[in-house]
Design an enzyme around this catalytic site. Structure first.
Site, PDB file in Angstrom:
ATOM      1  N   ASP A  21       0.895  -5.878   2.577  1.00 56.05           N
ATOM      2  CA  ASP A  21      -0.047  -6.931   2.214  1.00 56.05           C
ATOM      3  C   ASP A  21      -1.455  -6.608   2.710  1.00 56.05           C
ATOM      4  O   ASP A  21      -1.623  -5.988   3.763  1.00 56.05           O
ATOM      5  CB  ASP A  21       0.423  -8.258   2.821  1.00 56.05           C
ATOM      6  CG  ASP A  21      -0.279  -9.459   2.210  1.00 56.05           C
ATOM      7  OD1 ASP A  21      -0.847  -9.326   1.105  1.00 56.05           O
ATOM      8  OD2 ASP A  21      -0.260 -10.526   2.839  1.00 56.05           O
ATOM      9  N   ASN A  69       3.880 -11.522  -8.906  1.00 60.14           N
ATOM     10  CA  ASN A  69       2.691 -10.703  -9.148  1.00 60.14           C
ATOM     11  C   ASN A  69       2.356 -10.578 -10.633  1.00 60.14           C
ATOM     12  O   ASN A  69       1.215 -10.237 -10.983  1.00 60.14           O
ATOM     13  CB  ASN A  69       2.872  -9.301  -8.565  1.00 60.14           C
ATOM     14  CG  ASN A  69       2.811  -9.278  -7.049  1.00 60.14           C
ATOM     15  OD1 ASN A  69       3.360  -8.388  -6.403  1.00 60.14           O
ATOM     16  ND2 ASN A  69       2.141 -10.254  -6.452  1.00 60.14           N
TER      17      ASN A  69
END
Length: 246
Positions: A21, A69
Site C-alpha cells: 500500500d 480496485n
C-alpha cells in the site's frame, strides 16, 4: 548490527503475506501521477522477493490487485494491467534463476486475456521451482473466495456427493484458492493503514500483523528483515496460555 543479523533462522515464518500500500501517496509526494508510484512499486516487489529467498522464506503472497480496485479510474486500471503484463514477461527468467515458483489466486478469469495468457505461461515455465512460491493475489477478494467455496460445497450437498456432516474446517479450506498454500504466519501492510482490506480473511485467523508507515515504493528487504525480527519477538499461543507453551 542490521536486522538480517538478528534473525533466528530456526524460527522463520513459513508464509508471509503483504498488502503493498502507498504507491499513489508516494507518487503524489514526488509531484508525479499515481502510475509512477505503481511503476516504482515494482522495484520494491523485486527486492522483497529476493529478500525472501535470501532469508529462506518458503511462501510469499502479494496483494497485487483487489476486486475493489476495478472501481478505480479506467486509465489507472489499464496502466496497472500493462505493468502486470510487462513485469511478468520481464521477470520470468529471473524467477527461474532464483528457483521461484509463480502462483496466482483470485478471480483470474476477470483479468484481460493477455494478462491471463502471460500469467499462465509464466506459471508453467516456473512450475518446477521449489525454493520459494510467489503468489500474486489478482482480482482477489476474500469475501468472493469464501462465497465461491460455499457455493461449491452447497452444490456438492445438493447433488448428494457430500454430506453436511462431512463439512469441517479442512474441507472448507480445500475449496479456497489457497488450497495448496499454508496459512500465512505474518502479514505486513505498508503505508500506515491498519486494516486487512478483504485479504485472506479465513487464512489469517492466527496470523501476526505488522503495520509500518513506510510507503510501498520505499519498502526494501531491510524493512522486511525488521518485520521478521519483530515477528520472532512475539509469543504465538493459538488460544493456549504461556505456561502451556513453556
Amino acid at each position: 548490527m542490521g536486522f538480517k543479523e538478528q534473525i533466528d533462522y530456526s524460527r522463520l515464518p513459513k508464509h508471509i503475506a503483504i498488502i503493498m500500500d502507498g504507491n499513489g501517496r508516494w507518487a503524489k509526494g514526488q509531484g508525479k501521477v499515481r502510475i509512477f508510484g505503481h511503476e516504482q512499486g515494482v522495484l520494491s516487489v523485486k527486492d522483497i522477493v529476493e529478500g525472501c529467498v535470501e532469508a529462506g522464506i518458503e511462501y510469499l503472497t502479494l496483494y497485487a490487485f483487489s476486486t475493489e480496485n476495478w472501481n478505480r479510474p479506467k486509465e489507472e486500471v489499464d496502466a496497472l494491467m500493462q505493468i502486470l503484463i510487462s513485469t511478468i514477461n520481464r521477470e520470468t527468467e529471473t524467477l527461474n534463476k532464483n528457483n521461484i515458483k509463480l502462483n496466482a489466486i483470485g478471480n483470474i478469469a476477470s483479468l484481460p486475456q493477455e494478462c491471463i495468457d502471460d500469467l499462465n505461461e509464466a506459471m508453467a515455465k516456473t512450475a518446477h521451482n521449489v525454493k520459494c512460491t510467489l503468489t500474486l493475489a489478482l482480482s482477489y477478494s476474500s469475501k468472493w473466495e469464501i462465497l465461491e467455496a460455499t457455493k461449491k460445497i452447497a452444490a456438492a450437498v445438493k447433488d448428494e456427493s457430500l454430506s453436511i456432516d462431512d463439512i469441517d474446517e479442512t474441507l472448507f479450506s480445500s475449496k479456497l484458492t489457497t488450497v495448496n498454500l499454508p496459512d500465512p504466519e505474518l502479514m505486513i501492510r505498508t503505508s500506515g493503514e491498519h486494516r486487512i482490506s478483504n485479504y485472506l480473511l479465513w487464512q489469517m485467523a492466527y496470523t501476526e500483523f505488522y503495520f509500518t508507515d513506510v510507503l510501498w515504493p520505499d519498502f526494501r528487504r531491510e524493512n522486511l528483515f525488521e518485520a521478521i525480527v519483530d515477528f520472532q519477538k512475539r509469543e504465538r499461543r493459538f488460544g493456549k496460555i504461556s505456561e502451556q507453551l513453556n
